[in-house]
Design a protein around this motif. Structure first.
Motif, short mmCIF file in Angstrom:
data_model
loop_
_atom_site.label_atom_id
_atom_site.label_comp_id
_atom_site.label_asym_id
_atom_site.label_seq_id
_atom_site.Cartn_x
_atom_site.Cartn_y
_atom_site.Cartn_z
N LEU A 181 -8.20 23.28 -10.77
CA LEU A 181 -9.56 22.70 -10.96
C LEU A 181 -9.55 21.38 -10.79
CD1 LEU A 181 -11.30 25.65 -12.48
CD2 LEU A 181 -10.92 25.52 -10.13
N TRP A 182 -10.69 21.01 -10.14
CA TRP A 182 -10.84 19.51 -10.11
C TRP A 182 -11.29 19.15 -11.55
CZ3 TRP A 182 -9.80 15.52 -6.28
CH2 TRP A 182 -9.65 16.10 -4.90
N GLY A 183 -10.80 17.91 -11.85
CA GLY A 183 -11.01 17.46 -13.27
C GLY A 183 -10.75 18.12 -14.53
N LYS A 184 -10.27 19.35 -14.28
CA LYS A 184 -10.03 20.55 -15.20
C LYS A 184 -8.50 20.41 -15.61
CE LYS A 184 -14.28 21.92 -15.48
NZ LYS A 184 -15.14 21.78 -16.45
N ASN A 185 -7.86 19.65 -16.87
CA ASN A 185 -6.59 19.66 -17.11
C ASN A 185 -6.58 18.94 -18.77
OD1 ASN A 185 -6.39 16.43 -16.91
ND2 ASN A 185 -6.89 17.21 -14.94
N ASN A 186 -5.57 18.97 -19.07
CA ASN A 186 -5.11 18.49 -20.49
C ASN A 186 -4.40 17.32 -20.34
OD1 ASN A 186 -6.65 20.47 -21.94
ND2 ASN A 186 -4.84 21.83 -21.61
N CYS A 187 -4.31 16.58 -19.35
CA CYS A 187 -3.44 15.36 -19.22
C CYS A 187 -3.98 14.02 -19.49
CB CYS A 187 -3.08 15.09 -17.57
SG CYS A 187 -2.27 16.43 -16.92
N THR A 188 -3.29 13.18 -19.85
CA THR A 188 -3.64 11.75 -20.39
C THR A 188 -3.18 10.95 -19.08
OG1 THR A 188 -1.57 11.04 -21.58
CG2 THR A 188 -3.26 12.37 -22.62
N ARG A 201 0.70 -1.34 0.14
CA ARG A 201 0.22 0.03 0.04
C ARG A 201 0.94 1.30 -0.03
NH1 ARG A 201 -0.60 2.92 4.70
NH2 ARG A 201 0.18 2.06 6.64
N CYS A 202 2.05 1.07 0.28
CA CYS A 202 2.91 2.41 0.44
C CYS A 202 3.63 2.60 -1.15
CB CYS A 202 4.17 2.25 1.35
SG CYS A 202 3.19 2.22 3.09
N LYS A 203 3.46 2.06 -2.02
CA LYS A 203 4.16 2.02 -3.49
C LYS A 203 2.72 2.08 -4.36
CE LYS A 203 8.71 0.23 -2.26
NZ LYS A 203 8.35 -0.11 -0.82
N GLY A 204 2.90 3.11 -5.54
CA GLY A 204 1.97 2.71 -6.46
C GLY A 204 1.54 4.04 -7.23
N ARG A 205 0.54 3.94 -7.96
CA ARG A 205 -0.04 5.32 -8.74
C ARG A 205 -0.94 6.16 -7.75
NH1 ARG A 205 -2.87 2.28 -11.77
NH2 ARG A 205 -4.84 2.51 -10.90
N VAL A 206 -0.80 7.39 -7.68
CA VAL A 206 -1.56 8.10 -6.89
C VAL A 206 -2.87 8.48 -7.44
CG1 VAL A 206 -1.61 10.48 -5.58
CG2 VAL A 206 0.50 9.33 -6.28
N GLU A 207 -3.93 8.06 -6.36
CA GLU A 207 -5.33 8.21 -6.90
C GLU A 207 -5.89 9.08 -5.60
OE1 GLU A 207 -7.59 4.72 -7.90
OE2 GLU A 207 -6.49 4.52 -9.68
N VAL A 208 -6.60 10.03 -5.88
CA VAL A 208 -7.37 10.75 -4.94
C VAL A 208 -9.17 10.35 -5.16
CG1 VAL A 208 -5.78 12.83 -4.63
CG2 VAL A 208 -7.22 12.62 -6.42
N LYS A 209 -9.64 10.76 -4.29
CA LYS A 209 -11.16 10.43 -4.02
C LYS A 209 -11.93 11.69 -4.19
CE LYS A 209 -14.59 7.31 -1.95
NZ LYS A 209 -14.89 6.24 -0.81
N HIS A 210 -12.93 11.77 -5.02
CA HIS A 210 -13.64 12.99 -5.50
C HIS A 210 -15.14 12.67 -5.89
CE1 HIS A 210 -14.36 17.33 -5.80
NE2 HIS A 210 -14.62 17.17 -7.36
N GLN A 263 -7.54 4.27 -15.00
CA GLN A 263 -8.50 4.51 -15.78
C GLN A 263 -9.59 5.51 -15.13
OE1 GLN A 263 -10.02 0.63 -16.62
NE2 GLN A 263 -8.39 -0.20 -17.88
N GLY A 264 -10.52 6.07 -15.87
CA GLY A 264 -11.66 7.04 -15.48
C GLY A 264 -10.78 8.61 -15.33
N PRO A 265 -11.40 9.14 -14.48
CA PRO A 265 -11.04 10.41 -14.37
C PRO A 265 -9.68 10.90 -13.97
CG PRO A 265 -12.33 9.92 -12.50
CD PRO A 265 -12.49 8.94 -13.40
N ILE A 266 -9.06 12.03 -14.65
CA ILE A 266 -7.85 12.48 -13.80
C ILE A 266 -8.24 13.66 -13.23
CG2 ILE A 266 -5.66 13.52 -14.53
CD1 ILE A 266 -5.94 12.06 -17.20
N TRP A 267 -8.31 13.52 -11.84
CA TRP A 267 -8.92 14.67 -10.92
C TRP A 267 -8.15 15.74 -10.64
CZ3 TRP A 267 -13.57 14.86 -11.01
CH2 TRP A 267 -14.70 13.63 -10.60
N LEU A 268 -6.63 15.63 -10.65
CA LEU A 268 -5.83 16.76 -10.20
C LEU A 268 -4.64 16.84 -11.33
CD1 LEU A 268 -5.51 16.37 -5.97
CD2 LEU A 268 -6.90 17.90 -7.60
#
Length: 353
Positions: free
Chosen positions: A214-221, A138-147, A190-195
């Motif tokens: 802003l949450w969900g407002k970006n040009n990232c992939t 649980r201390c290594k991996g892809r960063v995900e946030v809950k929104h 997969q799913g939203p890129i929040w930050l």
């Protein structure tokens, strides 16, 4: 005075009162645990624990956006203690448990015969708003946030090691050791890129306290998802004593237990260890007495440890690099803490069925 609060709440509505009242938890390991303080007319003060119970804690937890109420500790276990000049602002708080804010509960501002030895505390669940996914543990991996109830990823744009430090601390892991752009197709989100454009100082308690786009407002992939690696959670124990509160000090690093050298070791360092283990105050242990705990073998992990006494964990104290020392096991640290004083800590929660 209590009836006056109820009348004010009825005629002015909660909005006006909320704007002049705030609550916070001070001295705990995170924003959802600590000594309860309220703000009145721009001044922060404590709450007397007369009548303080789980209904009151539940309201504090709700107001702060934390999880469920866990228990009602005494506020005096959280250091540093309230300043002598700080006022005890309210007492006899009597919530039903369904109020949205503490100000809506029956309470008395005419405080009498209540000192800081009776400050109220609160402990709430710390809400899960960040996780590391796809790594080994649980201390290594892809960063995900809950929104809005949904997990999403964080773009690497603007991300740095200071932000990784916040994530590692929030998850209760060890120090941040790596942050990089993620990921292979198998570990992409997969799913939203929040930050994106997250900018932390490294001292924040929660990633959501850091400025960002802003949450969900970006040009990232998802090719730009962020990957973080933290050391495993810092753990310590006392070995060879009669209880968990006394013995030879050992710390866990890279999956291996090792001892701590006594160079520079003193009372403030012992205070941090006792606090981290949930024990009482430290008791002096002479060199002769500590022999009864036995000498360690294997690694000596830490040396030249320096604490201010206010840290919540020995990990937050200064020390040499892990494994660097000029000691032998005859210099192993031993610590003897008092057991908990139940009158000081208040009622502990019942064990789950």
């Amino acid at each position: 005075m209590a009836w006056l609060f109820l009348i004010l709440a009825f005629f002015t509505g909660p909005g006006l009162l909320e704007s002049s009242s705030h609550v916070r938890l001070v001295g705990g390991p995170h924003r959802c645990e600590g000594r309860v303080e309220v703000q009145r007319n721009g001044e922060w003060g404590t709450v007397c624990d007369d009548g303080w119970d789980m209904n009151d804690v539940a309201v504090v937890c709700r107001e702060l956006g934390c999880g469920a109420a866990i228990w009602t500790p005494s506020g005096v276990i959280y250091k540093p203690l309230a300043d002598e000049d700080q006022k005890v602002l309210i007492q006899d708080v009597n919530c039903t448990g369904v109020e949205e804010n503490l100000i809506q509960c029956e309470q008395d501002e005419d405080v009498y015969s209540c000192s800081h030895n009776e400050d109220a505390g609160a402990k709430c669940e710390f809400p899960e708003t960040v996780q590391l996914v796809g790594g080994p543990g649980r201390c290594k991996g892809r960063v995900e946030v809950k929104h809005k109830g949904q997990w999403g990823t964080v773009c690497k744009a603007g991300w740095n090691l200071s932000a990784a430090k916040v994530v590692c601390r929030q998850l209760g892991c060890g120090r941040a050791i790596l942050t990089q752009r993620c990921c292979s197709k198998s570990t992409q989100g997969q799913g939203p890129i929040w930050l994106s454009e997250v900018s932390c100082s490294g001292k924040e308690a929660d990633l959501q306290d850091c400025p960002s786009g802003l949450w969900g407002k970006n040009n990232c992939t998802h090719d730009e998802d962020t990957w973080v690696e933290c050391e495993d959670p810092f753990q310590l124990r006392l070995v060879g004593g009669e209880s968990k509160c006394s013995g030879r000090l050992e710390v866990l690093h890279k999956g291996e237990w090792g001892t701590v050298c006594d160079d520079g070791w003193g009372e403030k360092e012992e205070q941090v260890v006792c606090k981290q283990l949930g024990c009482g105050e430290p008791v002096f242990v002479s060199a002769k007495d500590r022999r009864r705990f036995g000498f360690g073998n294997g690694r000596i992990w830490l040396d030249d440890v320096y604490c201010s006494g206010q840290e919540q964990s020995l990990e937050q104290c200064r020390h040499r690099f892990w494994g660097h020392h000029n000691c032998n096991h005859r210099e192993d640290v031993a610590v003897d803490c008092l057991e908990h004083n139940p009158d000081l800590l208040g009622a502990l929660p019942a064990d789950p069925e």
